[in-house]
Write an enzyme that holds these catalytic residues in place. Sequence first.
Site, mmCIF file in Angstrom:
data_model
loop_
_atom_site.group_PDB
_atom_site.id
_atom_site.type_symbol
_atom_site.label_atom_id
_atom_site.label_comp_id
_atom_site.label_asym_id
_atom_site.label_seq_id
_atom_site.Cartn_x
_atom_site.Cartn_y
_atom_site.Cartn_z
ATOM 1 N N VAL A 144 1.342 -7.360 1.980
ATOM 2 C CA VAL A 144 2.421 -6.388 1.699
ATOM 3 C C VAL A 144 1.930 -4.936 1.749
ATOM 4 O O VAL A 144 2.725 -4.021 1.572
ATOM 5 C CB VAL A 144 3.119 -6.646 0.334
ATOM 6 N N LYS A 145 0.640 -4.752 2.023
ATOM 7 C CA LYS A 145 0.091 -3.394 2.012
ATOM 8 C C LYS A 145 0.299 -2.689 3.358
ATOM 9 O O LYS A 145 0.854 -3.262 4.290
ATOM 10 C CB LYS A 145 -1.393 -3.438 1.619
#
Length: 403
Positions: free
Chosen positions: A201-202
């Site tokens: 999710v980064k």
Amino acid sequence: MSVAQASSEVLAVHGGPPVRETLLPYGRQSIDDSDIQAVVETLRSDWLTTGPKVAEFEEALAAWVGAKYAVSFSSGTAALHAAAFAAGLQPGDEAITSPLTFAATANCVLYQGATPVFADVLEDTLNLDPDLVAARINAHTKAILPVDYAGHPADLNSFLQLAERHGLIVIEDACHALGAEYRGRRVGSLAHMTVFSFHPVKHLTTGEGGMVTTDNPAFAETLRCFRNHGISSDARRRQSAGQWHYEMVLLGFNYRLTDIACALGLQQLKKLVANLERRRQIATRYATELRNIAGVLPPHTRADVNPAWHLYPIRLDLPRLSAGRGEIFKALRAENIGVNVHYIPVHRHLYYRDRFGYHGGECPVAEAAYECLISLPMFHGMSDGDLADVILALGKVLAHFER
Ligand SMILES: Cc1ncc(COP(=O)(O)O)c(C=O)c1O
């Protein structure tokens, strides 16, 4: 459908049609053919684990953030652990950190047998409050661990000044903040050590992965040694020069990031600027649209930063609403908007309550913020249509619960 039309529709949670057919997650990775190609090339090479891609990725990331050294790890959590080790944290020491974070930030202090001490956050940014940190410094304090919550840099100058005055080490948890800028400089070049995560999710992903950046050669050497069982890299170099002897000089771990992951990271790094740009566009659009929706407060951005927008956490203006956060959360999920909550304050987790006797009220700003926080979807692969769906659903749900 317009916001006005949506507002008059029956909520999905009450049996009406949802704004979207499928769930929009709060975050997700973007992988294209060039990423797949890079990984496949490495799979076909002689190296799967520590090979040429590791050093290449580390050098590229160090250069990108403007740091002298970067040391890769198998996760952001492993990177935090290594930074806590390199800072010399040990039993009897304390490290002051934020309660409004993922548990890994504080857990890394515990891994070293030291004690995390929570200071409360600022009302505007929800980042660690420097005055409250100053008040908690004592003879046992060895480190300060600010977190760049949601991608908004913490007040680093204040923490570095405190560190200078008291002989402390600043480990910045920038797992949300790759690409964020503080006073015109990229995060990663400011604190004594800065920790990044490459979870999917980064801003950039290697599957699992992490990095510590630093300008300090001694920290860099210790970090490299710690991630490789505590085997000194000097000895490694001697070995590759034809000598069999190597030396384990400290108790380390296998926290290495693979060549496969680093090949992906290198390819993803090429798209980082564009990814950040897209996240900033989405944040701007949210901020504009939220002005027209009652009962919601957008995140605050200070004038001296450019956030990286890992998350987009809004606060519900609960006195203006006839439902609590839980009900609104459920209603948004029913509309297929994958909202989330970041974070349950760390000291409110069962483990921390049991071990340290926290009973609530220790960090009132973080605890109050937690009660009204909801993270809206935020990822660089979000389309304008996705964004419109979030706005529509939020308008629909909040209009329903407006007092
Ligand atoms: C603030 C913060 N610190 C540390 C971590 C741990 O990173 P990882 O999941 O790469 O171990 C995360 C993960 O999301 C995080 O959000």
